[in-house]
Scaffold this active site. Structure first.
Site: not given
Ligand SMILES: NC(=O)c1ccc[n+]([C@@H]2O[C@H](COP(=O)([O-])OP(=O)(O)OC[C@H]3O[C@@H](n4cnc5c(N)ncnc54)[C@H](OP(=O)(O)O)[C@@H]3O)[C@@H](O)[C@H]2O)c1
Length: 310
Positions: A14, A59-60, A83, A85, A148, A152
């Site tokens: 991610g 797969d978590i 997550a 997301t 969402y 969380k």
């Molecule tokens: N992006 C934001 O603006 C934001 C804001 C606040 C907090 N956060 C938090 O920050 C963290 C990182 O976010 P990010 O922006 O890096 O998100 P991201 O780019 O969407 O990455 C999340 C990763 O989780 C993987 N994933 C989804 N379902 C899964 C499962 N069942 N088992 C294992 N992996 C799984 C996805 O893989 P696939 O794509 O292959 O499914 C993706 O690679 C998350 O906890 C998110 O909630 C993000």
């Protein structure tokens, strides 16, 4: 010489994950600031042994697989980034969202405790309803407005008391899919954009968050922490600023209100959810850079060939 700290990273493919794996490996990610060392120490290439797990690797939502993986790899620290997301899709896919964000996080916490590892899990400003009227501190009451955010918050409550939970917001990485890439593409192709100016929050660079997480991996503080770049803004202001960096005039971005969005988004979002980072700074860890300098760094890295992974 001491042996490296073993760090297991979920969600490693991610946008935060790719930057964290680079950072733990002693490499400054695209758009990163090599001078940002919140705890005053550089990251040595052999300080961490990183087990980077993508969705494909683990797969978590499969608790047995999580237990087996963690028992087999015996990490010292788990940084849990995986997550669900898709904030709007979650409104019509709540079970899947909870399975990943809440139950999946609980599995990681249980597995971490089973092997004596420290869990660092990432949460969001969307646990708040936005009605406070000023920046949220860690002690403020959560009241999520959307599925969402609720998933969380459920994850936070399912974690153990000594786990570390890092809330962050509006994350942008050079290699992630995010709003800044859309803004940059439109700015460079001569198009215009419309963005809301009635939702206030805090932008966070994935590379800066990744470096902050390395500090958390070293210190393992436990409890809730807010981590974000400095300053509050709106998506309209981000678009206007990015447009100006890319040479566009004020006509590039038009402010609209959330009620003007067509189609209306499925998920409600907080009107004001900026995160106070006073607790972070009280540990004498360096504050993260102002969001504008982060956006400039991202746009520069993008121009040098960085871009969304897909
Ligand atoms: N992006 C934001 O603006 C934001 C804001 C606040 C907090 N956060 C938090 O920050 C963290 C990182 O976010 P990010 O922006 O890096 O998100 P991201 O780019 O969407 O990455 C999340 C990763 O989780 C993987 N994933 C989804 N379902 C899964 C499962 N069942 N088992 C294992 N992996 C799984 C996805 O893989 P696939 O794509 O292959 O499914 C993706 O690679 C998350 O906890 C998110 O909630 C993000």
């Amino acid at each position: 010489m001491s042996s490296p700290t073993r760090v297991l990273v979920t969600g490693a493919a991610g946008q935060v994950g790719v930057d964290l794996v680079d950072t733990l490996s002693g490499v400054t990610p695209l758009g990163g600031d090599p001078a940002f060392e919140p705890d005053g120490r550089s990251v040595d290439r052999d300080e961490f042994e990183v087990l980077a797990l993508s969705h494909h690797d683990l797969d978590i939502t499969d608790r047995d697989a999580v237990m087996k993986c963690v028992r087999g790899s015996r990490p010292d620290v788990i940084v849990h980034l995986a997550a669900y997301t898709a904030v709007d899709r979650a409104e019509v896919d709540a079970d899947a969202c909870y399975a990943v964000n809440a139950t999946g996080t609980e599995s990681l916490s249980l597995a971490a405790h089973d092997v004596g590892a420290h869990l660092i899990a990432i949460s969001t400003d969307y646990v708040f309803d936005g009605n406070k009227g000023s920046a949220y501190v860690e002690e403020d009451s959560a009241n999520p407005l959307n599925v969402y955010g609720a998933s969380k918050r459920a994850a936070e409550l399912l974690c153990a008391g000594d786990d570390t939970i890092v809330r962050t917001s509006w994350v942008m990485g050079v290699r992630g899919k995010n709003v800044l890439h859309v803004i940059a593409q439109r700015a460079l192709s001569g198009e215009t954009v419309r963005f809301v100016d009635d939702q206030t929050g805090t932008v966070t660079l994935a590379s800066d968050l990744a470096r902050a997480l390395v500090t958390m991996v070293r210190e393992r503080p436990g409890g809730l922490w807010h981590v974000a770049n400095a300053g509050t803004t709106t998506w309209f202001e981000v678009a206007q600023f990015a447009g100006s960096v890319l040479g566009r005039d004020e006509g590039f971005a038009t402010p609209i209100s959330t009620d003007d969005l067509d189609p209306a988004p499925l998920a409600r979002r907080p009107i004001r959810s900026d995160l106070s980072t006073k607790k972070w700074e009280s540990r004498r860890w360096t504050a993260m850079a102002p969001w504008r300098s982060g956006v400039i760094r991202l746009l520069e890295a993008r121009a040098l060939g960085g871009g969304p992974t897909s």
